[in-house]
Structures are given as C-alpha cells and as structure tokens.
Motif scaffolding. Structure first.
Motif, PDB file in Angstrom:
ATOM      1  N   HIS A 270      68.073  -5.016  30.886  1.00 26.35           N
ATOM      2  CA  HIS A 270      67.841  -4.234  32.422  1.00 26.35           C
ATOM      3  C   HIS A 270      68.208  -3.905  32.546  1.00 26.35           C
ATOM      4  N   GLN A 271      68.694  -2.457  32.381  1.00 25.48           N
ATOM      5  CA  GLN A 271      69.283  -1.869  32.610  1.00 25.48           C
ATOM      6  C   GLN A 271      68.829  -0.240  32.008  1.00 25.48           C
ATOM      7  N   VAL A 272      68.310   0.875  33.275  1.00 26.88           N
ATOM      8  CA  VAL A 272      68.251   2.181  32.557  1.00 26.88           C
ATOM      9  C   VAL A 272      69.791   2.607  31.883  1.00 26.88           C
ATOM     10  N   GLN A 273      69.847   3.169  31.180  1.00 31.37           N
ATOM     11  CA  GLN A 273      70.548   3.950  29.802  1.00 31.37           C
ATOM     12  C   GLN A 273      70.030   5.448  30.214  1.00 31.37           C
ATOM     13  N   PHE A 274      70.932   6.680  31.081  1.00 30.93           N
ATOM     14  CA  PHE A 274      70.413   7.795  31.438  1.00 30.93           C
ATOM     15  C   PHE A 274      71.357   8.806  30.499  1.00 30.93           C
ATOM     16  N   GLY A 275      72.495   8.216  30.109  1.00 32.15           N
ATOM     17  CA  GLY A 275      73.478   8.875  29.128  1.00 32.15           C
ATOM     18  C   GLY A 275      74.684   8.832  30.418  1.00 32.15           C
ATOM     19  N   ASP A 276      75.564   9.443  29.013  1.00 34.71           N
ATOM     20  CA  ASP A 276      76.899   9.984  30.473  1.00 34.71           C
ATOM     21  C   ASP A 276      76.642  10.997  30.983  1.00 34.71           C
ATOM     22  N   TYR A 277      76.912  11.342  32.264  1.00 36.25           N
ATOM     23  CA  TYR A 277      77.115  11.765  32.976  1.00 36.25           C
ATOM     24  C   TYR A 277      76.349  12.056  34.008  1.00 36.25           C
ATOM     25  N   SER A 278      75.515  11.070  32.955  1.00 39.02           N
ATOM     26  CA  SER A 278      74.135  10.331  34.784  1.00 39.02           C
ATOM     27  C   SER A 278      74.739  10.976  36.060  1.00 39.02           C
ATOM     28  N   PRO A 279      73.203  11.264  36.897  1.00 43.83           N
ATOM     29  CA  PRO A 279      74.374  11.226  38.469  1.00 43.83           C
ATOM     30  C   PRO A 279      73.751   9.849  39.007  1.00 43.83           C
ATOM     31  N   THR A 280      73.149   8.963  38.311  1.00 37.79           N
ATOM     32  CA  THR A 280      72.688   7.627  38.502  1.00 37.79           C
ATOM     33  C   THR A 280      72.621   6.731  37.989  1.00 37.79           C
ATOM     34  N   ARG A 281      72.711   6.064  38.041  1.00 36.68           N
ATOM     35  CA  ARG A 281      72.640   4.829  36.195  1.00 36.68           C
ATOM     36  C   ARG A 281      71.956   3.374  37.738  1.00 36.68           C
ATOM     37  N   SER A 282      70.716   3.826  38.270  1.00 34.47           N
ATOM     38  CA  SER A 282      69.835   2.839  39.266  1.00 34.47           C
ATOM     39  C   SER A 282      68.592   2.717  38.477  1.00 34.47           C
ATOM     40  N   ASN A 283      68.511   1.370  38.674  1.00 35.57           N
ATOM     41  CA  ASN A 283      67.010   0.922  38.166  1.00 35.57           C
ATOM     42  C   ASN A 283      65.571   1.522  38.482  1.00 35.57           C
ATOM     43  N   GLN A 284      65.650   2.055  39.692  1.00 38.82           N
ATOM     44  CA  GLN A 284      64.860   2.357  40.670  1.00 38.82           C
ATOM     45  C   GLN A 284      64.361   3.670  40.044  1.00 38.82           C
ATOM     46  N   HIS A 285      65.110   4.781  39.448  1.00 38.38           N
ATOM     47  CA  HIS A 285      64.958   5.981  38.093  1.00 38.38           C
ATOM     48  C   HIS A 285      64.927   5.487  37.466  1.00 38.38           C
ATOM     49  N   GLY A 286      64.067   4.478  36.703  1.00 33.83           N
ATOM     50  CA  GLY A 286      63.620   4.466  35.830  1.00 33.83           C
ATOM     51  C   GLY A 286      62.736   3.269  35.009  1.00 33.83           C
ATOM     52  N   VAL A 287      62.573   2.739  33.852  1.00 32.41           N
ATOM     53  CA  VAL A 287      61.522   1.933  33.117  1.00 32.41           C
ATOM     54  C   VAL A 287      63.116   1.007  32.369  1.00 32.41           C
ATOM     55  N   THR A 288      63.600  -0.335  33.009  1.00 36.67           N
ATOM     56  CA  THR A 288      64.157  -0.918  31.676  1.00 36.67           C
ATOM     57  C   THR A 288      63.453  -1.616  30.296  1.00 36.67           C
ATOM     58  N   VAL A 289      64.051  -2.014  29.034  1.00 38.23           N
ATOM     59  CA  VAL A 289      63.714  -2.329  28.042  1.00 38.23           C
ATOM     60  C   VAL A 289      62.783  -3.584  28.180  1.00 38.23           C
ATOM     61  N   LEU A 290      63.313  -4.709  29.632  1.00 36.63           N
ATOM     62  CA  LEU A 290      62.533  -5.898  29.825  1.00 36.63           C
ATOM     63  C   LEU A 290      61.457  -5.501  30.320  1.00 36.63           C
ATOM     64  N   GLN A 291      61.553  -4.480  31.732  1.00 38.59           N
ATOM     65  CA  GLN A 291      60.283  -3.897  32.031  1.00 38.59           C
ATOM     66  C   GLN A 291      58.998  -3.222  31.508  1.00 38.59           C
ATOM     67  N   GLY A 292      59.583  -3.109  30.417  1.00 37.33           N
ATOM     68  CA  GLY A 292      58.734  -2.206  29.675  1.00 37.33           C
ATOM     69  C   GLY A 292      57.971  -2.862  28.950  1.00 37.33           C
ATOM     70  N   ILE A 293      58.792  -3.938  28.059  1.00 39.91           N
ATOM     71  CA  ILE A 293      58.109  -5.300  27.585  1.00 39.91           C
ATOM     72  C   ILE A 293      57.464  -6.182  27.957  1.00 39.91           C
ATOM     73  N   ARG A 294      57.336  -6.577  29.175  1.00 39.26           N
ATOM     74  CA  ARG A 294      56.399  -7.107  30.406  1.00 39.26           C
ATOM     75  C   ARG A 294      55.569  -6.247  30.809  1.00 39.26           C
ATOM     76  N   GLU A 295      55.522  -5.485  30.570  1.00 39.77           N
ATOM     77  CA  GLU A 295      53.972  -4.310  30.664  1.00 39.77           C
ATOM     78  C   GLU A 295      53.872  -5.041  29.890  1.00 39.77           C
ATOM     79  N   VAL A 296      53.637  -4.346  28.659  1.00 37.94           N
ATOM     80  CA  VAL A 296      52.880  -4.287  27.409  1.00 37.94           C
ATOM     81  C   VAL A 296      52.851  -6.055  26.205  1.00 37.94           C
ATOM     82  N   ALA A 297      53.621  -6.821  27.013  1.00 42.80           N
ATOM     83  CA  ALA A 297      53.281  -8.275  26.456  1.00 42.80           C
ATOM     84  C   ALA A 297      52.822  -9.067  27.420  1.00 42.80           C
TER      85      ALA A 297
END
Length: 466
Positions: A270-297
């Motif tokens: 439940h953490q969006v991983q943008f990679g190193d040197y990303s200006p943000t680590r906020s889940n507001q700027h992406g979709v986590t694996v947990l969120q994606g699974i809930r959408e599809v399942a």
C-alpha cells in the motif's frame, strides 16, 4: 514515450533532465543495475530536447562496476574494457543522439576520479567524440575531490582539478568554483578556460530558448501534467515492464470467481513506488498494488491487508497480523517491488508464482493487478541476470567463453563440482527471461554462423492461450 515525459516537465519549468542514465553494458550491468534505464540514446534527438528538455547522460563512466559492488567505490577498469564495454552507449548518446550534457560519475576510474579525469572528459569526450555540450558535475562531485577522494587539499585545488579536466558546471552550488576568481588572479587558470565553460552553458540556454521565454505559464501546468493520456501511458509502460518469473501449475492468472479470500501483505503493498529521486512518496499521486487489486477483484472477493513491517528497520511487531492474514488466504504469490535484482533462490524453490515489477510508478498498482488477474498478458523480459546468490555476482550474459568455468558441472553438497564447489555457475534467471500466459512453439529455426545476427528467414511461430 520520452516526448510525453518532456511535455509536463517543461510546462513546470524543468529545462535540464539529469537522470537519463545511459546503459554502460550491452544489455545489462555486472555491478550496479539499480535505476539504470535501458533507453535508446537517440530519444534525445527524436524525443526530449527538440525544445523540450536538455538531457544529461550519466554517470560517465565505469560507474556500474565498482569494487565489491559498493556505490561510489573505485572502478578498476583498464582502457580496453572501458572502450569495449562501458563507453559505447555514451558514444551513441554523444555522436548519434546529440546529447546536450554529460555528468561525470562519483567514482575513480583506474585511479583517477571522474570529476578530475581529463582523459575521460577531454580526450575522449571532446577530442575523440567532438562533444559540444556541457559537462555538468554530479551533486557535490567537485567537493568530493577534497572530502572523499583526497586528491585535493582545498576547495581551490578541487576547482582547479575539475576545470582542467573539463567540468563546466558545479552542482548543487559553487563551492569550489567560487574560488575561480582567486585562481585567475594567481595565474593558475586563464580567462579562456573560464570563458570556454561559460560559453558552453550559454549555448545550451540559447538552444532551449531560455532568453526568449524564461518563465513558465502556470495555466499550462494543469493542462500538461498527469493527463489521461499520460496516466494511460504510465500504466502501459508498467505492464510491459513486469516480468513473470515463475508460474507453477498455471496458478496465474487469478480468477476471482474461484477464490474466497486473498491477503495483500508487505510494506510495498500500500505504498506507491516511484523510484529513487522522486519528489513525492504520497499515495495521492498514484495507485498502490492494494488499491489496484481491490479495483480489479471487485467486492465479492474478500481482501485482507497487512503491512507486516517497514521497508527498512527491524520492527517485527506486525508479523503476527501478516501471518494471520496469510493463513486465511487461498494461495501465495510473491510480487517483488524493488530497484535491483535480489538473490531469491529460496523463493524460487518454495513459492509457486513470482512476479518482478521493479519500481512500477504512479499506475503500478493497476498494472500489477491487471497482470495478476489476466486482464493483461505479461510480456516483460529481464534486462539483467538474477544471481543465485551474492557469491555469484557479477553474473551477466555477455561473459567470455571462460566466464562460466571449464567443467560446467553444477556442484552440490552431495557431489561437489569443479567450478563452484556447491553450486552451478548459471544465473538463477537469465537475461531475457520472462514467462507469459500464452505458450509458444518455434519451428524451422535457422542460424547462419558467418553472420552476426543471421536469421535468413523468420521462424514459424505458433501461439496457444489468451
């Protein structure tokens, strides 16, 4: 894709892009593969710059082969290996793509720090390759000549070494280059040396139109950043990058109708991983694996989530919750979210399915879910070899004929071998490896030995599955 990346960056006022890391080895990296992109350097001509971004090829050079795999450690590379293995991609970026800037690496190469290496930055880059762009120091790279490499005893000496080697810009601020006036007064540098560096910087600024249009239009930012087209591309790129490493018994893709409960466990779940040197680590700027699974399942399938632990640290207080969630679920699938290959021999032996997702980015959660549930067929292939253990490093496909041993007999505790005593010399997963939900059969393969890439006629290909 790179054209799309350039538009939102330039709309926000970003002019120079310093993370166009250039692959130093044909296909993969023997030392530090983390975050190195398998990019075609010609994107700088056909995509990014063209009024968008001034790309910087980094890190020049030999950065991917440090002693003991330690970041910033010395690289013991001779000239033949440097020219044959580490320089060709940089040469492509300079000669074929017309890259705007080059960034020296932090490490020393054959005893000379890259930021003070005139052979690299002048003889090869300027004289042999006719590079006309800017040499842009890495963050505190000139300072490290004094504090880290100890080839200089002061800021003034570090500046002298860097300028003489061919570094035009010091980042992130003028620490050593603040001493250039004093060096000029002492006669240790000339006005021509300073003018040459300044002219290269001004040339790039003129080419980027900064003197005609120095400011951004704030209204353009919302129109150009995270548009539906960009998000769609981000998801597609993530999907095409994901590699299916193991799928025992056709466990994947998952069918929600045949499952009662699944658990999504881990600090990256439940953490969006943008990679190193990303200006943000906020889940507001992406979709986590947990969120994606809930959408599809959907809502019919029960989904349990447990973080288990942090990405770093020794806190195990969440283990019991994670174990409980796992015990109430139907199956186990390893979804790896990381930036470099891990030795996963135990996981390969004991887990039925393994999915390599790297840093999947802002749409990574949807991409992973689409692969898991069969909406998208996995098509990614490994851009590097995965070793059996730390002791197997470095392992890469373009090894010399003698690079995998003479006897080629895998050793084991029961029957010791002659190359590795207790193991095979082969990688756990080889460069180019990747499974699919479709099976293929190739017929009538022909190879001409006297041609470098000789497939005189395409093979017949037959596919089965969806």
């Amino acid at each position: 894709m790179d054209q799309t990346k350039g538009e939102p960056a330039r709309a926000q006022g970003l002019v120079a892009r310093a993370n166009q890391r250039t692959p130093e080895k044909e296909g993969e990296y023997p030392g530090l593969p983390r975050d190195h992109l398998q990019v075609d350097p010609t994107v700088t001509r056909h995509g990014l710059p063209a009024g968008k971004l001034a790309c910087t090829a980094k890190h020049f050079a030999g950065y991917s082969a440090p002693v003991a795999g330690i970041n910033l450690a010395p690289s013991s590379i001779g000239e033949r290996e440097m020219r044959d293995t580490h320089l060709p991609r940089f040469r492509m970026a300079v000669r074929d793509a017309g890259i705007y800037a080059v960034m020296p690496s932090y490490n020393e190469v054959d005893g000379v720090p890259a930021h003070a290496n005139r052979w690299l930055l002048h003889q090869i880059l300027r004289e042999e390759w006719q590079f006309e762009g800017v040499v842009f120091s890495d963050y505190a790279g000139i300072m490290m000549l004094d504090h880290f490499h100890h080839t200089a005893s002061s800021a003034k000496e570090a500046a002298l070494q860097a300028l003489q080697a061919g570094v035009d810009v010091e980042a992130p601020f003028p620490w050593g280059y603040a001493q250039l006036k004093e060096l000029l007064d002492e006669g240790r540098v000339t006005e021509a040396m300073i003018d040459r560096a300044v002219s290269r910087i001004l040339r790039i600024k003129f080419m980027m139109g900064l003197f005609e249009k120095p400011y951004i239009d704030p209204a353009r930012v919302r129109e150009a950043v995270r548009t539906p087209e960009h998000l769609k591309l981000a998801r597609e790129v993530a999907e095409e990058s994901i590699v299916l490493l193991k799928n025992e018994g056709g466990l994947l893709p998952l069918d929600p109708k045949r499952l009662k409960s699944i658990a999504v466990i881990g600090p990256n779940a439940h953490q969006v991983q943008f990679g190193d040197y990303s200006p943000t680590r906020s889940n507001q700027h992406g979709v986590t694996v947990l969120q994606g699974i809930r959408e599809v399942a959907g809502k019919e399938l029960q989904i349990r989530y447990a973080k288990g632990c942090d990405i770093t640290g020794n806190d195990r207080s969440g283990f019991d919750e994670a174990i409980l969630a796992a015990s109430q679920s139907d199956l186990v699938i390893l979804v790896m979210v990381h930036g470099r290959p891990y030795a996963i021999a135990w996981e390969k032996a004991h887990l039925p399915a393994i999915l390599e997702t790297w840093y999947p980015g802002e749409e990574g959660g949807r991409a992973v879910a689409n692969i898991l549930f069969g909406i998208t067929n996995p098509s990614g292939r490994l851009s590097m070899s995965i070793p059996q253990s730390v002791g197997h490093v470095p392992v890469y496909y373009s090894h010399k004929p003698s690079g995998r041993g003479y006897y080629r007999d895998p050793g084991s505790p029961e029957k010791p071998g002659h190359d590795y005593v207790f193991a095979s010399t082969e990688p756990l997963f080889s460069f180019g490896y990747g499974l699919s939900y479709t099976t293929f059969r190739y017929d009538d393969l022909q190879v001409e030995r006297d041609r470098y890439r000789g497939f005189p006629a395409p093979p017949h290909q037959r596919g089965r599955g969806g």
